[in-house]
Design a protein around this motif. Structure first.
Motif, PDB file in Angstrom:
ATOM      1  N   MET A  99       5.846  57.406  43.918  1.00  0.00           N
ATOM      2  CA  MET A  99       6.052  57.504  45.367  1.00  0.00           C
ATOM      3  C   MET A  99       6.759  58.810  45.727  1.00  0.00           C
ATOM      4  O   MET A  99       6.454  59.419  46.757  1.00  0.00           O
TER       5      MET A  99
ATOM      6  N   LEU B 202       8.552  57.562  54.919  1.00  0.00           N
ATOM      7  CA  LEU B 202       7.121  57.792  55.165  1.00  0.00           C
ATOM      8  C   LEU B 202       6.626  59.109  54.582  1.00  0.00           C
ATOM      9  O   LEU B 202       5.447  59.436  54.697  1.00  0.00           O
TER      10      LEU B 202
ATOM     11  N   ASP C 298       0.977  49.295  47.731  1.00  0.00           N
ATOM     12  CA  ASP C 298       0.523  49.462  49.116  1.00  0.00           C
ATOM     13  C   ASP C 298       1.113  50.736  49.712  1.00  0.00           C
ATOM     14  O   ASP C 298       0.439  51.483  50.413  1.00  0.00           O
ATOM     15  N   TRP C 299       2.390  50.967  49.430  1.00  0.00           N
ATOM     16  CA  TRP C 299       3.056  52.134  49.993  1.00  0.00           C
ATOM     17  C   TRP C 299       2.487  53.432  49.420  1.00  0.00           C
ATOM     18  O   TRP C 299       2.460  54.463  50.078  1.00  0.00           O
TER      19      TRP C 299
ATOM     20  N   ARG D  49       7.536  53.708  41.601  1.00  0.00           N
ATOM     21  CA  ARG D  49       8.506  54.368  42.489  1.00  0.00           C
ATOM     22  C   ARG D  49       8.613  55.853  42.187  1.00  0.00           C
ATOM     23  O   ARG D  49       8.767  56.669  43.096  1.00  0.00           O
TER      24      ARG D  49
ATOM     25  N   LYS E 149       0.840  56.329  59.384  1.00  0.00           N
ATOM     26  CA  LYS E 149       2.076  55.958  58.683  1.00  0.00           C
ATOM     27  C   LYS E 149       3.048  55.273  59.628  1.00  0.00           C
ATOM     28  O   LYS E 149       3.615  54.218  59.299  1.00  0.00           O
TER      29      LYS E 149
ATOM     30  N   THR F  38       1.750  51.838  60.597  1.00  0.00           N
ATOM     31  CA  THR F  38       1.888  50.908  59.479  1.00  0.00           C
ATOM     32  C   THR F  38       3.336  50.445  59.340  1.00  0.00           C
ATOM     33  O   THR F  38       3.618  49.261  59.146  1.00  0.00           O
ATOM     34  N   PHE F  39       4.248  51.409  59.461  1.00  0.00           N
ATOM     35  CA  PHE F  39       5.671  51.070  59.354  1.00  0.00           C
ATOM     36  C   PHE F  39       6.077  50.085  60.452  1.00  0.00           C
ATOM     37  O   PHE F  39       6.765  49.087  60.187  1.00  0.00           O
TER      38      PHE F  39
ATOM     39  N   GLY G 227      11.939  52.116  48.866  1.00  0.00           N
ATOM     40  CA  GLY G 227      11.880  50.729  49.287  1.00  0.00           C
ATOM     41  C   GLY G 227      13.009  50.367  50.216  1.00  0.00           C
ATOM     42  O   GLY G 227      14.074  50.991  50.208  1.00  0.00           O
TER      43      GLY G 227
ATOM     44  N   LEU H  75      -0.309  54.475  51.523  1.00  0.00           N
ATOM     45  CA  LEU H  75       0.229  55.098  52.737  1.00  0.00           C
ATOM     46  C   LEU H  75       0.661  56.532  52.478  1.00  0.00           C
ATOM     47  O   LEU H  75       0.288  57.457  53.194  1.00  0.00           O
ATOM     48  N   LEU H  76       1.440  56.727  51.410  1.00  0.00           N
ATOM     49  CA  LEU H  76       1.998  58.062  51.144  1.00  0.00           C
ATOM     50  C   LEU H  76       0.906  59.058  50.759  1.00  0.00           C
ATOM     51  O   LEU H  76       0.967  60.232  51.138  1.00  0.00           O
TER      52      LEU H  76
END
Lengths: 237, 237
Positions: free
Chosen positions: A146, B192, B144-145, A143, B157, B160-161, B81, B148-149
């Motif tokens: 992220m 995102l 996974d995120w 996190r 993005k 996917t969302f 999250g 994306l990021l």
DNA sequence: ATAAGAGCTTGAATCATATCGAGGGCTTTC
DNA sequence: GAAAGCCCTCGATATGATTCAAGCTCTTAT
């Protein structure tokens, strides 16, 4: 030969004995693990696990560095995590891997057949509790990353990465002021969500601004930790 | 009044009984949890937990949506999250929160005092094993995120969302073709790693390309799931 | 010695997303 | 029913990072 030394070791002499998944096991539990463990080594650049493949084993990194990553069909790659000694590879309760795991240096793993390990997890609270603790730590780390991937600038990303390596490199709980980068420019780019050129440019910029000293391509020293930390972007309040 | 209905419920009537942290508990264990649980509600927009504050309780989302997020000093925000019904909030074994948790709709939680829950975790394998399973699932989702990021374009993005919401909205294991967005444009942007304007522009672009139909600001329907999935960027092999 | 390849750096042009600025459509409030 | 506030959309412009291209420095191979 280092390999032989490690292979000869029993658990009591293991360098990651008190940080790995077995950290809180008692003598009896360690003995049980000792019986079913086996070592495997992977050369730098070799895949340890492929996304989609059956996961035959799980295990701990004893020495070396590996990355968890995923590829998109068009070749874009993102590294999701660095695996350093004592980190755990694989997921009990799932039989196919979801991410690729690749050795970036020579890597030695302490492995268990997945089925045997799942049995141990189910029967040994010390292991399942330690697994939980490690999974929650990794979740926090993911996190944090992220925030870096979603919101930080290239310069902040590089500075954050350098601080992370400096912190993980030190033995005690201080921050190392001199260390070797564990990754190539390309691997850093994949970890930071950047291109190799942007990584290179920002290393040069940080050097020009006297925030880092590059001793060679891989050796870095940090003259002023606080100054570099300030470049990393302030997320902790 | 919905609130009262939920507050009156015992565990056997709970809507998240078989997906939450208590999913694998037997009758006796459920009874023990039942005794120490308490419900709390939070209005939309209210903080549930502040980064740095002492964590007095942990618990499960019973209804509503919350976000896990972190703020940088200059105001940049990243959401790490989404917390939907059955998701767990808080971390046993740590006494201060590391992230902010915010209610985005009205939220009802099934709470436990942290100390009591830690005791239950230590004594109840069904709970610690379920915690581990949920933590590992969240870790996979977080990774996974990260792809994306770090690597996806704004359009990918958004697509996917939308696919993620469509998947989570459906009751069975199919994909819903019509649903309400659980987040505002701003909250989506924070999730995102985009700005609100970029989110808005890409919604308009997807609408213009007939990949989505916007029934009002929040209602979305998807005429062709596969076409939208193709826009999400191919990560699964 | 020379060649080839891997890893790295740098410049110039381009592009995707952010920033700045404006305005529209709701709902709530008085 | 006017005013205020929230949420959203869209155009113009700016900018940070990528892309494309070239060349540099090692190491390894021939």
């Amino acid at each position: 030969m280092i390999q032989a030394l490690i292979l000869d070791r029993n658990c009591s002499q293991c360098p990651i004995r008190h940080r790995a998944v077995c950290a809180t096991c008692d003598d009896e539990e360690i003995l049980a693990l000792d019986k079913i463990k086996f070592y495997r080594t992977f050369e730098a650049g070799q895949p340890i696990m492929w996304s989609g493949d059956r996961m035959e084993f799980v295990g701990s990194v004893v020495s070396g560095t590996a990355t968890i990553e995923r590829l998109m069909e068009d070749g874009r790659k993102q590294t999701m995590g660095l695996l350093l000694p004592s980190d755990f590879i694989g997921r009990p309760g799932r039989n196919t891997a979801v991410f690729d795991v690749t050795a970036v240096t020579d890597v030695t793993l302490c492995c268990f057949r997945r089925e045997s390990f799942e049995k141990m997890v189910a029967e040994t609270p010390h292991i399942s509790q330690r697994m939980l603790e490690m999974a929650l730590d990794e979740l926090d780390a993911a996190r944090d990353w992220m925030l870096l991937l979603g919101r930080k600038t290239a310069r902040e990303k590089i500075a954050t990465f350098l601080m992370m390596v400096a912190r993980r490199t030190s033995i005690d709980d201080t921050v190392a002021t001199r260390f070797e980068l564990p990754l190539t420019r390309e691997a850093m780019a994949d970890f930071l969500g950047l291109t190799i050129e942007t990584v290179s440019r920002n290393f040069s910029a940080l050097r020009k601004d006297k925030l880092i000293v590059l001793e060679d391509k891989r050796g870095v020293s940090i003259p002023d930790i606080d100054a570099l930390q300030a470049e990393a972007g302030s997320d902790a309040p």
